[in-house]
Design a protein around this motif. Structure first.
Motif, mmCIF file in Angstrom:
data_model
loop_
_atom_site.group_PDB
_atom_site.id
_atom_site.type_symbol
_atom_site.label_atom_id
_atom_site.label_comp_id
_atom_site.label_asym_id
_atom_site.label_seq_id
_atom_site.Cartn_x
_atom_site.Cartn_y
_atom_site.Cartn_z
ATOM 1 N N ARG A 261 0.823 -1.215 0.000
ATOM 2 C CA ARG A 261 0.000 0.000 0.000
ATOM 3 C C ARG A 261 0.857 1.264 0.000
ATOM 4 O O ARG A 261 1.311 1.736 1.034
ATOM 5 C CB ARG A 261 -0.943 -0.042 1.202
ATOM 6 C CG ARG A 261 -1.908 -1.211 1.082
ATOM 7 C CD ARG A 261 -2.998 -1.186 2.107
ATOM 8 N NE ARG A 261 -4.094 -2.048 1.658
ATOM 9 C CZ ARG A 261 -5.204 -2.270 2.338
ATOM 10 N NH1 ARG A 261 -5.396 -1.668 3.496
ATOM 11 N NH2 ARG A 261 -6.138 -3.054 1.867
ATOM 12 N N ASP B 61 -3.609 -3.095 8.362
ATOM 13 C CA ASP B 61 -4.958 -2.660 8.015
ATOM 14 C C ASP B 61 -5.238 -1.282 8.608
ATOM 15 O O ASP B 61 -5.714 -0.376 7.922
ATOM 16 C CB ASP B 61 -5.977 -3.684 8.545
ATOM 17 C CG ASP B 61 -7.401 -3.254 8.283
ATOM 18 O OD1 ASP B 61 -7.696 -2.874 7.126
ATOM 19 O OD2 ASP B 61 -8.215 -3.269 9.226
ATOM 20 N N ASP C 232 -5.323 2.930 6.595
ATOM 21 C CA ASP C 232 -6.442 3.879 6.487
ATOM 22 C C ASP C 232 -5.960 5.284 6.859
ATOM 23 O O ASP C 232 -6.324 6.271 6.208
ATOM 24 C CB ASP C 232 -7.622 3.465 7.380
ATOM 25 C CG ASP C 232 -8.656 2.614 6.635
ATOM 26 O OD1 ASP C 232 -8.281 1.956 5.645
ATOM 27 O OD2 ASP C 232 -9.837 2.610 7.044
HETATM 28 MN MN MN Z 1 -8.807 -1.844 5.813
#
Ligand code: MN
Ligand code: IPM
Length: 353
Positions: A106, A248, A252
């Protein structure tokens, strides 16, 4: 190296997924012409609508079939009429696990300072990549209820970390950091002060591996401190490696500092298998069908797909076009506030390429 024709599996999915995937495919068509590679796209209807009609998420046979493709392009999974967890576990996580996509990559990159919620941060300050372990940890689904429904109930959720799983993730991160060749700094993000089994394994494995990478500067930060640094000093980071749950959560926050979910993309990578690329923002049901969602996250995901299959020049062209449009055209990156519709943004990117 790239090859001449790629077999792509396309899963538009739920909510705004189909709208953003459509723009991604428009961009794919443009770069394939410009850079001279071919491809076939096959559409699959996995998602909430199909589940409501048939009760099926993704079957083992369908999952096995996905192994035939060079890459998967995914829109979004999540439907307001389906109980949370069913589609996420039955489609998204099942695919990540089933295809052994053990890395969730990411990138967090600010393209235009005007869209950053942090004061005085410029594009050169926010340019890092999170390497999230994508096959183990708390996502393994291990645990149990004891005395369920009673006053003495206990719910146990296990974080499952294997030496092999941790090592392959860390090795990927070291190699990625070297190949990226920016600041050549790899930060391990964990919680060694509390999670003394899991993070002891991560830390020991990290310390062993780093001897093989003397050119990479290494660092460690607790996950809580990492969220603080994302806001205060994001310029300290180059590549961050972390477990599934922490990855995770921090991505964000990463998405917000780079300008929001409208631009955040990710890749679920199996370095020796089939990888799957997706905008990380979800299905956004309230914007569905309105032609207002930002397709740039999906377009950036497509760029990551191209880079991974070996079409690096095409990937570069996609990113260049995104940077230009974000810097010169858009009023905002948020749905409905961009100054352009979903399809117009796709067209702008195509015109720039
Ligand atoms: Mn997520
Ligand atoms: C993500 C999402 C998923 C995750 C959900 C939808 C299962 O939040 O891709 O970050 O937790 O991994």
């Amino acid at each position: 190296m790239g090859k001449k024709a790629y077999k792509l599996a396309v899963i538009p999915g739920d909510g705004t997924g189909p709208e953003v995937v459509r723009e991604g495919l428009k961009v794919l068509k443009a770069v394939s012409k410009k850079f001279g590679f071919g491809y076939t796209e096959e559409l699959f209807d996995y998602g909430g609508e199909r589940y409501l009609k048939t009760g099926k998420t993704i079957t083992d046979k369908e999952l096995a079939n996905l192994k035939k493709y060079d890459a998967i392009f995914l829109g979004a999974i999540g439907h307001p009429d389906v109980k949370p967890g069913i589609l996420e576990q039955g489609i998204l996580l099942k695919t990540r696990f089933g295809l052994d996509q053990y890395i969730n990559l990411r990138p967090v990159k600010l393209y235009n300072a005007a869209f950053c919620p942090l004061k005085d941060k410029k594009p050169e300050d926010i340019d890092f990549v999170v390497v999230r372990e994508n096959s183990e940890g708390l996502y393994k689904g291990m645990g149990e209820f004891r005395k369920k429904g009673t006053k003495n109930e206990v719910a146990i959720q296990v974080s499952y970390n294997t030496r092999k799983g941790v090592e392959r993730c860390l090795r990927y991160a070291f190699e990625y950091c070297r190949k990226r060749n920016k600041r050549k700094k790899l930060t391990l993000c964990g919680k060694t002060n509390v999670l003394t089994y899991a993070w002891d394994l991560w830390q020991r494995t990290f310390d062993t591996l780093k001897r093989e990478y003397p050119d990479i500067e290494t660092d460690y930060a607790h996950v809580d401190a990492t969220t603080m640094w994302f806001v205060k000093n994001p310029e300290w980071f180059d590549v961050i490696v972390t477990d599934n749950m922490f990855g995770d959560i921090i991505t964000d926050l990463g998405a917000m500092v780079q300008g929001g979910m409208g631009i955040a993309a990710g890749g679920n990578i199996n370095p020796r298998g089939v990888s799957m690329f997706e905008p990380i923002g979800g299905s956004a049901p309230k914007y569905t069908g309105k032609n207002v969602i930002n397709p740039l996250a999906a377009i950036c995901a497509l760029g990551m797909l191209l880079e991974t299959v070996g079409e690096e020049r095409a990937a570069h062209a996609v990113e260049g076009a995104v940077i230009k449009i974000v810097a010169t055209k858009l009023k905002s990156l948020a749905a409905g506030k961009m100054g352009y519709s979903t399809t117009e943004i796709g067209d702008l990117i195509v015109a720039t390429i």
